[in-house]
Design an enzyme around this catalytic site. Sequence first.
Site, mmCIF file in Angstrom:
data_model
loop_
_atom_site.group_PDB
_atom_site.id
_atom_site.type_symbol
_atom_site.label_atom_id
_atom_site.label_comp_id
_atom_site.label_asym_id
_atom_site.label_seq_id
_atom_site.Cartn_x
_atom_site.Cartn_y
_atom_site.Cartn_z
ATOM 1 N N ALA A 172 -13.060 -4.114 69.368
ATOM 2 C CA ALA A 172 -11.946 -4.933 68.845
ATOM 3 C C ALA A 172 -11.555 -4.070 67.745
ATOM 4 O O ALA A 172 -10.034 -4.835 66.989
ATOM 5 C CB ALA A 172 -12.654 -5.856 67.914
ATOM 6 N N ASP A 173 -11.669 -2.459 67.247
ATOM 7 C CA ASP A 173 -11.326 -2.353 66.153
ATOM 8 C C ASP A 173 -10.986 -0.562 67.059
ATOM 9 O O ASP A 173 -12.259 0.534 65.931
ATOM 10 C CB ASP A 173 -11.881 -2.285 65.015
ATOM 11 C CG ASP A 173 -11.049 -1.647 63.575
ATOM 12 O OD1 ASP A 173 -9.825 -1.416 63.927
ATOM 13 O OD2 ASP A 173 -12.285 -1.716 62.939
ATOM 14 N N PRO A 174 -10.653 0.080 67.779
ATOM 15 C CA PRO A 174 -10.609 1.679 68.497
ATOM 16 C C PRO A 174 -9.441 2.122 67.569
ATOM 17 O O PRO A 174 -8.751 2.894 68.158
ATOM 18 C CB PRO A 174 -10.535 0.719 69.649
ATOM 19 C CG PRO A 174 -9.286 0.395 69.977
ATOM 20 C CD PRO A 174 -9.705 -0.949 69.130
ATOM 21 N N ASN B 234 -13.835 4.758 64.304
ATOM 22 C CA ASN B 234 -14.230 4.757 65.785
ATOM 23 C C ASN B 234 -14.758 4.901 66.749
ATOM 24 O O ASN B 234 -15.169 4.220 67.815
ATOM 25 C CB ASN B 234 -14.253 2.901 65.215
ATOM 26 C CG ASN B 234 -14.513 1.789 64.566
ATOM 27 O OD1 ASN B 234 -15.558 2.135 63.292
ATOM 28 N ND2 ASN B 234 -13.954 1.080 64.528
#
Length: 129
Positions: free
Chosen positions: A108-110, A114
């Site tokens: 959900a947070d690339p 990350n």
Amino acid sequence: FLAWWETSFQSGALTPDIADSLGAGLFLELDYLAEAANMDAFSEAHRHLTFMAVPAWLPSYTNTRVLTTEWVHGRPLRDLTKPEQVRMAQMGVESSVAQLLSTGVLHADPHEGNLLYGDDGKLYFLDFG
């Protein structure tokens, strides 16, 4: 926030439902066992893509308030050579397409913080909270 929502959208009908959903999501963000389960689900769904990797988490050192994973040796995008940046971008695009069109299991947070280009040439996904 809720006062702004009610005045901005004037309906207010769904405000309690939205508040409940935000609150539940916030508590899941703070539960590191839930994050570890997300890591496992993502890793399992993409195991056929050998260029993608997720660090293993260590159950003996993990609980709802602490998540401990193996150390990943690698570098962020900004520290890569141009050919490595191109390779990381290619892996990122392929993994995004697989997540959206094949597995349906998404990170959900690339963002750059990350994602890590591993010393083994794999694209590592971090932070599944």
